[in-house]
Design an enzyme around this catalytic site. Structure first.
Site, short mmCIF file in Angstrom:
data_model
loop_
_atom_site.label_atom_id
_atom_site.label_comp_id
_atom_site.label_asym_id
_atom_site.label_seq_id
_atom_site.Cartn_x
_atom_site.Cartn_y
_atom_site.Cartn_z
N ASN A 166 -3.42 -2.68 13.29
CA ASN A 166 -3.64 -1.86 12.31
C ASN A 166 -5.20 -1.84 11.90
O ASN A 166 -5.70 -2.96 11.91
CB ASN A 166 -3.07 -2.83 10.83
CG ASN A 166 -1.46 -2.63 11.15
OD1 ASN A 166 -0.97 -1.87 11.99
ND2 ASN A 166 -0.85 -3.44 10.07
N GLY A 167 -5.63 -0.67 11.05
CA GLY A 167 -6.98 -0.80 10.67
C GLY A 167 -7.60 0.53 11.51
O GLY A 167 -6.86 1.23 12.21
N TRP A 222 1.39 4.50 11.16
CA TRP A 222 1.05 5.67 10.11
C TRP A 222 -0.26 6.04 10.61
O TRP A 222 -1.50 5.48 10.74
CB TRP A 222 0.82 5.17 8.82
CG TRP A 222 0.36 6.23 7.73
CD1 TRP A 222 1.37 6.81 6.87
CD2 TRP A 222 -1.02 6.56 7.20
NE1 TRP A 222 0.55 7.87 6.13
CE2 TRP A 222 -0.98 7.79 6.42
CE3 TRP A 222 -2.35 6.57 7.80
CZ2 TRP A 222 -1.80 8.48 5.90
CZ3 TRP A 222 -3.14 7.08 7.12
CH2 TRP A 222 -2.95 7.98 6.06
N GLU A 269 0.78 10.31 -14.60
CA GLU A 269 1.89 9.58 -13.61
C GLU A 269 2.87 10.36 -13.43
O GLU A 269 3.79 10.37 -12.03
CB GLU A 269 2.10 7.92 -14.36
CG GLU A 269 2.97 7.25 -13.47
CD GLU A 269 2.86 6.97 -11.85
OE1 GLU A 269 1.66 7.09 -11.51
OE2 GLU A 269 3.55 6.28 -11.65
N HIS A 294 -7.62 25.50 -21.45
CA HIS A 294 -9.13 25.81 -20.89
C HIS A 294 -8.91 26.22 -19.39
O HIS A 294 -9.97 26.01 -18.39
CB HIS A 294 -9.83 24.41 -20.91
CG HIS A 294 -10.34 23.86 -22.28
ND1 HIS A 294 -10.98 24.63 -23.11
CD2 HIS A 294 -9.53 23.01 -23.13
CE1 HIS A 294 -10.99 24.00 -24.20
NE2 HIS A 294 -10.15 23.20 -24.48
N GLU A 325 4.91 13.43 -5.17
CA GLU A 325 4.98 12.44 -3.91
C GLU A 325 6.36 12.55 -3.17
O GLU A 325 6.63 12.13 -2.12
CB GLU A 325 4.32 11.23 -4.16
CG GLU A 325 4.87 10.05 -4.90
CD GLU A 325 4.44 8.91 -4.86
OE1 GLU A 325 3.84 8.47 -4.01
OE2 GLU A 325 4.08 8.07 -6.12
N LYS A 371 4.35 11.32 -9.56
CA LYS A 371 5.81 10.91 -9.06
C LYS A 371 6.44 12.00 -8.64
O LYS A 371 7.02 12.05 -7.47
CB LYS A 371 6.59 10.15 -10.45
CG LYS A 371 7.17 9.11 -10.07
CD LYS A 371 6.50 7.58 -9.53
CE LYS A 371 5.54 7.58 -8.77
NZ LYS A 371 4.61 6.47 -9.02
N CYS A 424 0.69 1.05 8.54
CA CYS A 424 1.10 0.58 9.82
C CYS A 424 1.76 -0.91 9.39
O CYS A 424 1.22 -1.38 8.64
CB CYS A 424 0.07 0.54 10.96
SG CYS A 424 -0.85 1.93 11.30
N ARG A 442 5.64 0.82 5.33
CA ARG A 442 4.14 0.95 5.47
C ARG A 442 3.76 1.96 6.07
O ARG A 442 2.52 2.18 6.37
CB ARG A 442 3.72 -0.57 5.98
CG ARG A 442 3.96 -1.63 5.24
CD ARG A 442 3.38 -3.01 5.77
NE ARG A 442 1.98 -3.01 5.67
CZ ARG A 442 1.06 -3.55 4.96
NH1 ARG A 442 1.69 -4.70 4.14
NH2 ARG A 442 -0.17 -3.40 4.97
N LYS A 494 3.17 3.15 2.15
CA LYS A 494 3.07 2.22 0.86
C LYS A 494 1.79 1.61 0.47
O LYS A 494 1.31 1.58 -0.52
CB LYS A 494 4.29 1.15 0.97
CG LYS A 494 4.35 0.20 -0.23
CD LYS A 494 4.79 0.76 -1.37
CE LYS A 494 4.97 0.08 -2.55
NZ LYS A 494 5.20 0.76 -3.66
O1 M6R Z 1 -0.98 -1.21 -3.86
P1 M6R Z 1 -1.77 -0.46 -4.88
O2 M6R Z 1 -1.51 -0.36 -6.18
O3 M6R Z 1 -2.87 -0.63 -4.60
O4 M6R Z 1 -1.68 1.21 -4.42
C1 M6R Z 1 -2.19 2.10 -5.13
C2 M6R Z 1 -1.91 3.85 -4.44
O5 M6R Z 1 -1.84 3.87 -3.43
C3 M6R Z 1 -0.31 3.64 -5.10
O6 M6R Z 1 -0.43 3.48 -6.49
C4 M6R Z 1 0.20 5.17 -4.66
O7 M6R Z 1 -0.47 6.21 -5.48
C5 M6R Z 1 1.63 5.18 -4.97
N1 M6R Z 1 2.32 6.11 -3.64
C6 M6R Z 1 2.07 5.87 -6.06
O8 M6R Z 1 3.65 5.99 -6.19
#
Ligand code: M6R
Length: 614
Positions: free
Chosen positions: A106-107, A80, A487, A510, A494, A491, A2, A27, A609
């Site tokens: 927010n929160g 969000w 990773e 396994h 997502e 990527k 948010c 956000r 984000k």
């Molecule tokens: O801001 P941060 O690095 O703490 O965020 C952690 C994760 O939320 C962030 O890396 C998330 O997994 C990304 N969307 C990955 O691309």
């Protein structure tokens, strides 16, 4: 998660709020709204919509009477969803019962059900399913002529986390905002103040900002700003000068922020290395750690804590601290950390890794580490973020703002910083000056290595398009390539919504190998390193099940050619640096798969984000 914007001053409040919300859209982006004040009839008008800021802007054009003049104050929000679906009714701002007060939040308010029951019993009616609406009614109930006092009293009854902004028709030109666990930044500029959950909504108007601490309540009227605590005691918070450029938060000619940020990596990595490498002594200088060589030599254990991409960076970091410095290191899911009652020995060092510096679980891990007496270091990108401030020491990435929801340049910058730290710690222990020099020289090459992968973009695009319609994919790797595989899978899933799993190359047999067939591509980072032969064996296992294999291999290494269907080439480099070019190649692969599938790359569904809720 948010985004909040609030404005007090003489400029066109509607357009300031909308442009701030556009900056914050990364956000959270499932619904949005604004509350504007019309001085001539002393009324608030709220416009809300499900969908994005473009939809809000269109609704404002349609719904706001052209004859009405909105000025002096306003608040806006991009959401969000946590409590209640992303509908217009659940979008913020929320009204008080008498429509005199509007609130954005927010929160999460944990005791909202109890407060709601109390307010309903007093005759208040609710028009949303959100936890946030209780704040508006509660402020109204607490109001006795002083908006800040009403907000202070209302907040005292809330359990949970909040960043809020509140306006009232009874206080034209005043915005009251407060934070507990969810950031609020106050932008100071002549006779106006802009309040937001994130500096990106502020930097186009002013670079002079104040970060509120938890428990702070700010009252801004035009350019007058007063900060008080929950016990109404005035406090002074120092202003910080933000060095971000407005250009850095624009797409700069790229189709998406993600692609721009992938391309920024050579420059971002160069900035993160500048002035830190000491080739003469084979070490690195990181002043922000505030650790003496004696402190570093005494560290018995390192605990890394992070979420998502930062967690995978932490896995690479664990290898660095063990390989270069000989310090036992563990990487922990930040979300588990405080619930597991972790063992922290005296002199232990905890490293919290977070691009945003606001991730709720990582922040909670920091607090747990501090409480248990660890030396806590933050590795953050956002200057002045909560984790950076609460850890009190650490290293900034200096990678520039990362707007795309998929983290890219932060990952490569995080592992570069951890390599720097590991060399520095190692030099207080067994790492010799000669080996330190080699590593420092290799680190200095990182920007050029990153740039060389970007030159392969067109080839990577062709390969990505070839596999773009698959339903499932695997990424496998061993050693430093294991976190790189994890990773790569994150990527891809997502941003392209293709189901992708990252596995250790040896783990496939396994269980997950049962899923392989000609429709499931396997992406295999296999640079020319000593364990290459074993990974080639795993590639053969995949091909024996008819899975197409895409290798990410070193330029000129022909050993791989016969064991894969496609090859993405990366430059020859030291093993510890190899995750950087590999992950950049994976980022481009994911980007072009997502593009071919027509996905919303910068704002993937269901994501935000910065994850500021548990
Ligand atoms: O801001 P941060 O690095 O703490 O965020 C952690 C994760 O939320 C962030 O890396 C998330 O997994 C990304 N969307 C990955 O691309």
């Amino acid at each position: 998660m948010c985004g909040i914007v609030g404005y007090t001053g003489n400029a066109d409040v509607g357009s300031i709020l909308v442009s701030g919300l556009r900056r914050l859209e990364y956000r959270g982006y499932d619904s949005a709204g604004v509350a504007l004040f019309a001085p001539e009839d002393a009324e608030l008008t709220v416009v809300k919509t499900s969908g994005k800021i473009a939809d809000l802007s269109a609704s404002m054009q349609e719904e706001l009477p052209a004859t009405k003049h909105f000025s002096s104050m306003g608040i806006g929000h991009t959401r969000w969803a946590t409590h209640g679906a992303p509908t217009e009714a659940n979008a913020h701002p929320h009204w008080s019962q008498n429509h005199e007060i509007a609130v954005v939040h927010n929160g999460i308010i944990e005791n909202y059900a109890e407060i709601k029951a109390h307010l309903v019993a007093k005759g208040y009616t609710f028009s949303s399913e959100t936890d946030s609406e209780v704040i508006a009614h509660l402020v109204e109930q607490c109001y006795q002529g002083d908006l800040r006092a009403a907000v202070t009293t209302a907040l005292d009854r809330l359990t949970g986390t909040y960043g809020i902004a509140v306006i009232s028709v009874k206080h034209p030109g005043t915005v009251v905002a407060a934070r507990k666990g969810s950031p609020i930044v106050v932008g100071l500029h002549d006779d106006e103040t802009i309040i937001a959950s994130d500096v990106s909504a502020i930097v186009s108007r002013t670079k002079q900002v104040v970060f509120l601490d938890d428990g702070d309540i700010v009252t801004a009227t035009g350019g007058d700003v007063e900060i008080t605590t929950t016990s109404s005691t005035p406090v002074t918070r120092e202003a910080t000068l933000i060095d971000w450029d407005t250009d850095e938060i624009e797409k700069g000619g790229f189709d998406h922020f993600m692609l721009k940020e992938i391309h920024e990596q050579p420059a971002a990595l160069a900035t993160g290395l500048r002035g830190r490498l000491d080739e003469t002594d084979g070490t690195v200088r990181l002043g922000g750690l505030r650790l003496t060589p004696q402190d570093m030599a005494r560290i018995p254990r390192i605990i890394l804590a992070a979420c998502g991409t930062s967690y995978y960076a932490g896995m690479v970091g664990k290898y660095y601290f063990e390989d270069f410095a000989g310090i036992p290191a563990d990487i922990q899911q930040a979300a588990e950390f405080r619930y597991r009652n972790p063992i922290i020995e005296p002199d232990s060092c905890m490293i919290a890794i977070s691009q945003s510096g606001e991730t709720a679980d990582t922040l909670a891990a920091v607090r747990e580490g501090l409480m248990k007496g660890a030396t806590v270091l933050g590795i953050c990108n956002v200057v002045g973020s909560t984790i950076a401030r609460e850890a009190g020491r650490g290293v900034y990435l200096h990678a520039g703002p990362e707007i795309g929801v998929a983290s890219t340049k932060a990952f490569t910058a995080q592992i570069t910083v951890m390599a720097e730290m590991a060399i520095m710690f190692g030099r207080t222990r067994r790492l010799s000056a000669a080996v330190g020099r080699d590593m420092v020289r290799e680190l200095a090459r990182v920007p050029e290595i990153a740039a060389a992968v970007l030159e392969r973009e067109a080839e990577i695009k062709v390969i990505a398009e070839k596999y773009a319609q698959a339903n499932d994919a695997f990424f496998i790797g061993r050693g430093y390539m294991f976190p790189a595989a994890l990773e790569g899978a994150l990527k891809l899933k997502e941003i392209s919504y293709m189901h992708a799993e990252g596995y250790h190359a040896a783990e496939l047999k396994h269980g997950p190998i049962a899923l392989l067939d000609e429709k499931v591509p396997v992406i295999v980072p296999v640079p020319d390193l000593p364990d290459k032969v074993k990974t080639i064996g795993n590639m053969q296992e995949c091909r024996a099940r008819k899975s197409p294999v895409i290798a990410i291999a070193t330029e000129g290494d022909s050993d791989i050619d016969a064991h894969c269907d496609d090859i993405i080439r990366i430059p020859r480099c030291h093993e510890f640096v190899a995750p950087i070019p590999v992950v950049i190649a994976e980022q481009l692969f994911a980007y072009y798969v997502a593009k071919a599938r027509g996905c919303e790359i910068d704002q993937p569904r269901n994501l935000a984000k910065s994850v500021t809720v548990e």
